[in-house]
Design a protein around this motif. Sequence first.
Motif, PDB file in Angstrom:
ATOM      1  N   VAL A 219       0.590  -1.255  -0.181  1.00  0.00           N
ATOM      2  CA  VAL A 219      -0.158   0.114   0.169  1.00  0.00           C
ATOM      3  C   VAL A 219       0.629   1.180   0.060  1.00  0.00           C
ATOM      4  O   VAL A 219       0.612   1.787  -0.944  1.00  0.00           O
ATOM      5  CB  VAL A 219      -0.333  -0.447   1.524  1.00  0.00           C
ATOM      6  CG1 VAL A 219      -1.914   0.860   1.601  1.00  0.00           C
ATOM      7  CG2 VAL A 219      -2.043  -1.448   1.530  1.00  0.00           C
ATOM      8  N   TYR A 220       2.275   1.415   0.479  1.00  0.00           N
ATOM      9  CA  TYR A 220       3.163   2.398   0.623  1.00  0.00           C
ATOM     10  C   TYR A 220       3.751   2.342  -0.357  1.00  0.00           C
ATOM     11  O   TYR A 220       4.045   3.500  -1.674  1.00  0.00           O
ATOM     12  CB  TYR A 220       3.905   2.801   1.738  1.00  0.00           C
ATOM     13  CG  TYR A 220       3.018   2.370   3.060  1.00  0.00           C
ATOM     14  CD1 TYR A 220       2.080   3.248   3.733  1.00  0.00           C
ATOM     15  CD2 TYR A 220       3.772   2.055   4.544  1.00  0.00           C
ATOM     16  CE1 TYR A 220       1.894   2.693   4.686  1.00  0.00           C
ATOM     17  CE2 TYR A 220       3.236   1.581   5.679  1.00  0.00           C
ATOM     18  CZ  TYR A 220       2.397   1.515   5.808  1.00  0.00           C
ATOM     19  OH  TYR A 220       1.845   2.000   7.516  1.00  0.00           O
ATOM     20  N   GLY A 221       3.723   1.581  -0.966  1.00  0.00           N
ATOM     21  CA  GLY A 221       4.781   1.606  -2.678  1.00  0.00           C
ATOM     22  C   GLY A 221       3.691   2.419  -3.535  1.00  0.00           C
ATOM     23  O   GLY A 221       4.445   2.898  -4.522  1.00  0.00           O
ATOM     24  N   GLN A 222       2.305   1.996  -3.359  1.00  0.00           N
ATOM     25  CA  GLN A 222       1.031   2.814  -4.119  1.00  0.00           C
ATOM     26  C   GLN A 222       0.917   4.494  -3.401  1.00  0.00           C
ATOM     27  O   GLN A 222       0.010   4.907  -4.194  1.00  0.00           O
ATOM     28  CB  GLN A 222       0.157   2.148  -4.110  1.00  0.00           C
ATOM     29  CG  GLN A 222       0.372   0.759  -4.942  1.00  0.00           C
ATOM     30  CD  GLN A 222       0.326   1.060  -6.445  1.00  0.00           C
ATOM     31  OE1 GLN A 222       0.827   1.500  -6.900  1.00  0.00           O
ATOM     32  NE2 GLN A 222       1.200  -0.324  -6.667  1.00  0.00           N
ATOM     33  N   GLU A 240      -5.417   2.493  -4.804  1.00  0.00           N
ATOM     34  CA  GLU A 240      -3.965   2.737  -4.140  1.00  0.00           C
ATOM     35  C   GLU A 240      -4.256   1.518  -3.815  1.00  0.00           C
ATOM     36  O   GLU A 240      -3.340   0.691  -3.372  1.00  0.00           O
ATOM     37  CB  GLU A 240      -3.549   3.878  -3.227  1.00  0.00           C
ATOM     38  CG  GLU A 240      -3.093   5.256  -3.356  1.00  0.00           C
ATOM     39  CD  GLU A 240      -4.546   6.227  -3.815  1.00  0.00           C
ATOM     40  OE1 GLU A 240      -4.520   7.216  -4.441  1.00  0.00           O
ATOM     41  OE2 GLU A 240      -5.216   5.934  -3.432  1.00  0.00           O
ATOM     42  N   VAL A 241      -5.476   1.528  -2.718  1.00  0.00           N
ATOM     43  CA  VAL A 241      -4.811  -0.620  -2.065  1.00  0.00           C
ATOM     44  C   VAL A 241      -5.628  -1.257  -3.071  1.00  0.00           C
ATOM     45  O   VAL A 241      -5.199  -2.506  -2.556  1.00  0.00           O
ATOM     46  CB  VAL A 241      -5.635  -0.218  -0.767  1.00  0.00           C
ATOM     47  CG1 VAL A 241      -6.618  -1.481  -0.453  1.00  0.00           C
ATOM     48  CG2 VAL A 241      -5.445   1.014   0.259  1.00  0.00           C
ATOM     49  N   THR A 242      -5.985  -0.670  -3.910  1.00  0.00           N
ATOM     50  CA  THR A 242      -6.992  -1.847  -5.081  1.00  0.00           C
ATOM     51  C   THR A 242      -5.053  -2.646  -5.800  1.00  0.00           C
ATOM     52  O   THR A 242      -5.845  -3.496  -5.714  1.00  0.00           O
ATOM     53  CB  THR A 242      -7.333  -1.364  -6.170  1.00  0.00           C
ATOM     54  OG1 THR A 242      -8.905  -0.781  -5.279  1.00  0.00           O
ATOM     55  CG2 THR A 242      -7.822  -1.942  -6.603  1.00  0.00           C
ATOM     56  N   ALA A 243      -4.735  -0.830  -5.838  1.00  0.00           N
ATOM     57  CA  ALA A 243      -3.065  -1.640  -6.624  1.00  0.00           C
ATOM     58  C   ALA A 243      -2.511  -2.345  -5.700  1.00  0.00           C
ATOM     59  O   ALA A 243      -1.835  -3.004  -7.083  1.00  0.00           O
ATOM     60  CB  ALA A 243      -2.397  -0.213  -7.342  1.00  0.00           C
ATOM     61  N   VAL A 245      -3.032  -4.833  -3.204  1.00  0.00           N
ATOM     62  CA  VAL A 245      -3.488  -6.279  -3.822  1.00  0.00           C
ATOM     63  C   VAL A 245      -3.520  -6.653  -4.653  1.00  0.00           C
ATOM     64  O   VAL A 245      -3.311  -7.721  -4.868  1.00  0.00           O
ATOM     65  CB  VAL A 245      -5.012  -6.245  -3.428  1.00  0.00           C
ATOM     66  CG1 VAL A 245      -5.888  -6.922  -3.703  1.00  0.00           C
ATOM     67  CG2 VAL A 245      -5.640  -5.380  -1.772  1.00  0.00           C
ATOM     68  N   GLU A 246      -3.398  -5.960  -5.617  1.00  0.00           N
ATOM     69  CA  GLU A 246      -3.343  -6.830  -7.367  1.00  0.00           C
ATOM     70  C   GLU A 246      -1.692  -7.132  -7.237  1.00  0.00           C
ATOM     71  O   GLU A 246      -1.796  -8.114  -7.516  1.00  0.00           O
ATOM     72  CB  GLU A 246      -3.701  -5.483  -8.318  1.00  0.00           C
ATOM     73  CG  GLU A 246      -5.172  -4.852  -8.849  1.00  0.00           C
ATOM     74  CD  GLU A 246      -5.033  -4.349  -9.746  1.00  0.00           C
ATOM     75  OE1 GLU A 246      -6.432  -4.485 -10.122  1.00  0.00           O
ATOM     76  OE2 GLU A 246      -4.279  -3.279 -10.381  1.00  0.00           O
ATOM     77  N   THR A 247      -0.912  -5.857  -6.539  1.00  0.00           N
ATOM     78  CA  THR A 247       0.433  -6.235  -6.779  1.00  0.00           C
ATOM     79  C   THR A 247       0.687  -7.407  -5.456  1.00  0.00           C
ATOM     80  O   THR A 247       1.766  -8.839  -6.338  1.00  0.00           O
ATOM     81  CB  THR A 247       1.670  -5.192  -5.898  1.00  0.00           C
ATOM     82  OG1 THR A 247       1.305  -4.148  -6.526  1.00  0.00           O
ATOM     83  CG2 THR A 247       2.982  -5.697  -6.359  1.00  0.00           C
ATOM     84  N   GLY A 311       7.936   0.070  -4.199  1.00  0.00           N
ATOM     85  CA  GLY A 311       6.470  -0.298  -5.424  1.00  0.00           C
ATOM     86  C   GLY A 311       6.906   1.757  -6.571  1.00  0.00           C
ATOM     87  O   GLY A 311       8.081   2.270  -6.278  1.00  0.00           O
ATOM     88  N   PRO A 312       5.564   2.217  -7.033  1.00  0.00           N
ATOM     89  CA  PRO A 312       5.799   2.927  -8.238  1.00  0.00           C
ATOM     90  C   PRO A 312       5.855   4.131  -7.157  1.00  0.00           C
ATOM     91  O   PRO A 312       6.292   5.333  -7.841  1.00  0.00           O
ATOM     92  CB  PRO A 312       4.703   3.130  -8.999  1.00  0.00           C
ATOM     93  CG  PRO A 312       3.471   1.829  -8.671  1.00  0.00           C
ATOM     94  CD  PRO A 312       4.418   1.033  -7.752  1.00  0.00           C
ATOM     95  N   GLU A 313       5.170   4.615  -6.274  1.00  0.00           N
ATOM     96  CA  GLU A 313       5.171   5.757  -5.771  1.00  0.00           C
ATOM     97  C   GLU A 313       5.438   5.542  -4.255  1.00  0.00           C
ATOM     98  O   GLU A 313       5.071   6.707  -3.244  1.00  0.00           O
ATOM     99  CB  GLU A 313       3.752   5.699  -5.445  1.00  0.00           C
ATOM    100  CG  GLU A 313       2.561   5.745  -6.832  1.00  0.00           C
ATOM    101  CD  GLU A 313       3.155   6.929  -7.634  1.00  0.00           C
ATOM    102  OE1 GLU A 313       3.918   8.204  -6.909  1.00  0.00           O
ATOM    103  OE2 GLU A 313       3.369   6.999  -8.869  1.00  0.00           O
TER     104      GLU A 313
END
Length: 437
Positions: A219-222, A240-243, A245-247, A311-313
């Motif tokens: 989550v932090y990574g997003q 952000e949480v959706t992304a 969980v996808e990861t 993550g990306p962010e």
Amino acid sequence: MKRINSIAALAAATTLVATACGGGGASDAEARVAEAVEQARQDPQSVSGTVTWWDTSDATNEAPAFQELVSRFEDEYPNIDVEYVNVPFDGADDKFKTAAQSGDGAPDVMRADVGWTPTFAALGYLQPLDDTPALSGSDDYLSVPKESNVYEGQTYGVPEVTDTLGLLYNKEHFERAGVEKPPQTWSELHETAEKLESEIDGTTGFFVNADSYFLLPFVYGQGGDYVDMDAEKITIDSPEVTAAVETAQGLTVDGVGTTDTSANKYTNMQNGFKDGSVSMILNGPWSVSDVLSGDAFSDADNLGVAPVPAGPEGQGGPVGGHNLTIYAGTPDLAASLLFVEYLNSAESQAYVAEQNNTLPTRKSVYERPEVAGNEVISAFADPVEQAVPRPPAPGAGDLYDLFTPYYERILGGDASIADGLAEAQREAAGAVPGFES
């Protein structure tokens, strides 16, 4: 031990010591607090009483060090008896709230998760500790762990240990698979897990723990969290949480990696890592003593520790740890103050760090030889430096237990990401007072 049985009396006991010392209209409860503080400060050897301590540390690997400190404390303060109770961490917060609300059975001192402290304080269950012996040497504390004890300008605990999640890996497996360094992103972690599994028979590259606390690095990574402090909103169903969980879900596709949605998922993760059937996990310094008891780590040098992948962010694990708190209704406040002061002295923290491989909260302790030379503590220096503070909103710490069953359903294939997060978001309504859901 007899407890204060009225919530009104309990609330009165939480009044600031400074107010009590002001005289004039101070209540009897406030005067008793001031008297206890003065006795503990001026004549500690005259203090007598019984202190019940709920220690929520691991009963097998961590508790013996704390039991030794209890024995040492009783030697130094022979008029004070400590009733040591090791309470399982899971559910200890609800157990405390039930006892404190009824006014019967709450411990004098508790080892509380950093996420519980603001919630307990908001409910009026904790004794403020500003200007008391319990906060002796407070300038020595690391700033982030120290702040986890502050609620609406008052201090309700002292930081005992700090921690975060890191990437733990099997160095021998990396060497055998030709992996030169730990992965720095989640995509690199998937590639590394795939290589480990292809080169080492019977090994699972990475174990995804289906617990919402262990989802936080994703989550932090997003760039997200489970609450938005500025907007005062619960954000479990956010993009952000959706992304995130996808990861996490993507790390166990195409036959790579594994997950576990059972009640024993943490134990199964640990056992797999310890016996060498799992090569990488996310975990914290509290787990290291247990890890080193496994066959795969009979040589402690085989344990690798690195920051969680990015993550990306963003990048980082949650700031964790435990605080020592005092129940607002304790009948033996002076004894409880002295006990907390002793448990959290620099000497005691150094002893616990050496025995349990946990991270101290006092800056000076890191300079002591027994800590400075500890390779495990040194290995977690980078992950802690990158750690993300948890939101200080009362109730925010309860979201992890609330969200986890829905996260389990998603990873177990029993719910889509959208449906699982939406259900968790609805379930979270009212969990963080004043926050929209």
